[in-house]
Design a protein around this motif. Sequence first.
Motif, short mmCIF file in Angstrom:
data_model
loop_
_atom_site.label_atom_id
_atom_site.label_comp_id
_atom_site.label_asym_id
_atom_site.label_seq_id
_atom_site.Cartn_x
_atom_site.Cartn_y
_atom_site.Cartn_z
N VAL A 422 0.83 -1.20 0.00
CA VAL A 422 0.00 0.00 0.00
C VAL A 422 0.87 1.25 0.00
O VAL A 422 2.06 1.20 0.30
CB VAL A 422 -0.95 0.03 1.22
N THR A 424 0.72 3.99 1.92
CA THR A 424 1.15 4.58 3.19
C THR A 424 0.79 3.68 4.37
O THR A 424 -0.34 3.20 4.47
CB THR A 424 0.60 6.02 3.37
N GLY A 425 1.77 3.44 5.22
CA GLY A 425 1.59 2.56 6.37
C GLY A 425 1.24 3.29 7.63
O GLY A 425 0.58 2.75 8.51
N VAL A 429 -2.03 9.83 3.68
CA VAL A 429 -1.95 10.19 2.27
C VAL A 429 -1.65 11.68 2.14
O VAL A 429 -0.73 12.08 1.41
CB VAL A 429 -3.27 9.86 1.55
N MET A 437 -3.33 7.76 -5.46
CA MET A 437 -4.40 6.91 -4.93
C MET A 437 -4.95 5.96 -5.99
O MET A 437 -5.38 4.85 -5.70
CB MET A 437 -5.52 7.76 -4.34
N GLN A 449 -15.41 5.97 -1.25
CA GLN A 449 -14.82 6.75 -0.15
C GLN A 449 -15.27 8.21 -0.22
O GLN A 449 -15.53 8.84 0.80
CB GLN A 449 -13.29 6.66 -0.21
N LYS B 147 0.06 -2.83 8.21
CA LYS B 147 0.10 -1.39 8.45
C LYS B 147 -0.38 -0.67 7.20
O LYS B 147 0.28 -0.74 6.16
CB LYS B 147 1.53 -0.97 8.76
N ASN B 148 -1.50 -0.02 7.31
CA ASN B 148 -2.10 0.56 6.11
C ASN B 148 -3.01 1.69 6.53
O ASN B 148 -4.00 1.48 7.21
CB ASN B 148 -2.89 -0.53 5.38
N VAL B 149 -2.68 2.91 6.14
CA VAL B 149 -3.56 4.04 6.45
C VAL B 149 -3.96 4.78 5.17
O VAL B 149 -4.22 5.96 5.17
CB VAL B 149 -2.91 5.02 7.45
N THR B 150 -4.02 4.02 4.07
CA THR B 150 -4.31 4.63 2.78
C THR B 150 -5.81 4.78 2.59
O THR B 150 -6.51 3.79 2.38
CB THR B 150 -3.71 3.78 1.64
N GLY B 151 -6.32 6.00 2.68
CA GLY B 151 -7.75 6.24 2.53
C GLY B 151 -8.50 5.91 3.81
O GLY B 151 -7.91 5.56 4.84
#
Lengths: 496, 387
Positions: A422, A424-425, A429, A437, A449, B147-151
């Motif tokens: 992904v 961003t961990g 964003v 994205m 979303q 670990k993922n904070v995308t969206g």
Amino acid sequence: MRMPDPDQKAIARRHELIDRLRRIVPGEGVIVDHDALAAYDCDALSAYRQRPLAAVLPETVAQVADILRLCRDLGIKVVPRGGGTSLSGGSLPVADGIILAMGRFNKIVSVDLDNRSARVQPGVTNLAISKAVEASGFYYAPDPSSQIACSIGGNVSENAGGVHCLKYGMTSNNVLGLEIVTIDGEVLRLGGDGMDQTGLDMLGLLVGAEGLLAVVTEVTVRLLPKPETQRAALIGFPSNRSAADAVAAIIAAGIIPAAMEMMDRPAIQFTEDFVHAGYPLTVEALLIVELDGPAVEVDDLLARIEKIAEECGSETLTVSRTEAERLTFWAGRKAAFPAVGRVARDYMTMDGTIPRAQLPDVLDHIAELSDHYGLRVANVFHAGDGNLHPLIMFDASLPGQLEAAEKFGADILRKCVAVGGVLTGEHGVGIEKRDLMGEQFSEIDLAQQRRLKDVFDPQGLFNPGKVFPLLHRCIEGGHQMVSAGANYAFADLPRF
Amino acid sequence: MTIIEADSEESVADIIKQGNTLEIAGSGSKLGLGRPVTASNRLSLRGLSGITLYEPAELVLSAKAATPLAEIEAILAERHQALAFEPPDLSRLLGTTANHQTIGGIVATNLSGPRRCVAGGVRDHVLGLRAVNGRGEIFRAGGRVVKNVTGYDLCKLLTGSYGTMAVFTEITLKVLPAPETEESLVLAGLDEKAAVGVMCQAMGSSAGISGAAWVPHQGMPPLTVLRLEGFGPSVEARRQRLLTRLALHAPADLWTEDKSRSFWRDVRDVIPLAGQPDRAVWKISLTPPQAPDLLGKLAALPGSQAFLDWGGALLWLSLPCGADAQAHAVRALLPIGAHAMLMVAPAAIRTEQPVFQPQPPAQMAIENRVRQSFDPDQRLNPGRMTQ
């Protein structure tokens, strides 16, 4: 990095806005002076700057509600800000909006040790929570490197991580409840002090929403009892690959360390020069593995880890003997970003997460990209959960280097997504990964979303220009949008 | 009601696009949970079964939505791994077929077992989802990395949404090493106040408790049970620590692995309150300090039985059903912030009484709009959560 075109009508109403803000927050709580506003120009992604219309520092929830209603009525954009430590531009101001600075919400409201929870205001720093309950034998687990300065409200909005998420989870796994204020000035409580919620998991949605849905005015966090023992091992390896193999083998052996961090040769060198943490300078890769729990467990697991590391070809191994030594090991790791900052005029931090097994290949790929772009890179990352932090070094005063660094970073993130990871961990964003994205999500995913954004904020006033690729025209989210998909033919053209 | 079988994600999308209201079912083990659904058809997902990815070293597993949970637990056990949230099997409580539930059902209802009090719930272990929304659009949320904070975190939002926003087609879970061993410390005869005091002390100690329950038995002294799990030497060291902390020289009893495991399975599956006819069962979420007082008040309701899990943060209550599952009486007694879900009652009562704890109107309004943003025509499980 392009931001949405400012609304000139909003800018023209600045005097009226300030006047009315001052009626809500008296005294020095409304900052309008051009020089004083400079403090709010940027967050920790300092390559991008913008002066806001004003900054307002409310002290009560009622003031927050009044400010938001005012902004809704006047069509003024609102960028919430905590400690201003976002690495993704999460609190970058907009020219036609205000900064809603939550720093005065700085109180610990209550601590309930029997429930292992604390209610805190959003401006309290991450570290202050742990400090407040330290004497009782408790702490708050998520520990972003900026924990001395970052606020819990910002942690919630970004779903912040840290080195110990491997065992203890992210912010979202350690927050029980929130009080939020919507753009309509409604005060809502999501979650609570207990473990289960009723209805939909709105708490889960709000954590990590990057300030796009509402403003957080109170946070109930889970406290954990401090572990009996903490010890860390520094393990040196002859290659990134052998270190990555050890990471996978440790997890596969059923061991979840409290933290498992990795640094490559440049990162080791820069931090050792800066902090003198005692890192071995002869190795290509270094793992910091921390164990916590009863002494007997820590010793047992350290012995198992030592054996695994040897099987993977480790060259050096040092285990902390004292608390001071353990903290020194961490001092290097936690100072890695500033250490790179000493040797490079500018640097950019990426934050992709990948499946752990992909670590060696992705690191090789990053090395190739480094050659391709002619920019140095140092890797410091949360190896245990595959969360990379390549630090791309550049000199923004040289023509083309910022752009090259941006492209380099985007290539890394594309690779992360391509191998099943992904964008961003833990950094969010923000503006930084906004235009990527479409690499990770389809148009339908993004439209879904965006509709949530519309539920909370139909006018798009909260934190505009963040998270989602900018729309081509002023159109309602979800009905029509420019594809930011991988097949987009002119990916480099500005879209606005 | 016509049953329509889907055999692929695309067929789920096609069926939803036809526009009929649908009751969503995997194995059907939880159709009796929540409000009864009024729908023209039942969408059966039984054809969407099978583990699609399992990488033990990555601690990740993906499975199609109607994969039997037993199949997932079996493959995990082979590699000494497990779902840390300890999903319960409520079949005895709900009067359905045992060992029959699917992973989709567990995620849709966010049901977690005793370890929830330290390891988090289902919501904390869902890494990714593939699903079809009420528009018939296939979408994904999250991913396969921890670990993922995308969206926006749609995985958490959709977990526990009882099929009212989207139909899951595939679920990716974080898995963890299974504890090497376990044992339980048992204190007999503590009343609810003393028991909660002990549980709070234990949970707040560094002994690393992974389960804390208080279970009264008819005609016998109530049991307060504290579970320790992990590596053998660690469990032993933590037991000593716990004894010191609680100022006990010897426990009333120490249950070794098998007995401990069987007790916690019963607590997980709510066996103490299962299998009794004509009773309503409530699941009450609260803070441990609130529990003794509430237990005292509930004891005044004729025929009530209760026990505590999650260190006192979960109260299971059974009482004679009556005309309204005693909803008014139970909810009137709840302390601030606590909420009660009606888990077992005849369909007629679950239609009339709010099954989920009613929320303030502003909150309900925004939740409804969130739900509509996924399912604007209320095609999916209409009425399951709210009227």
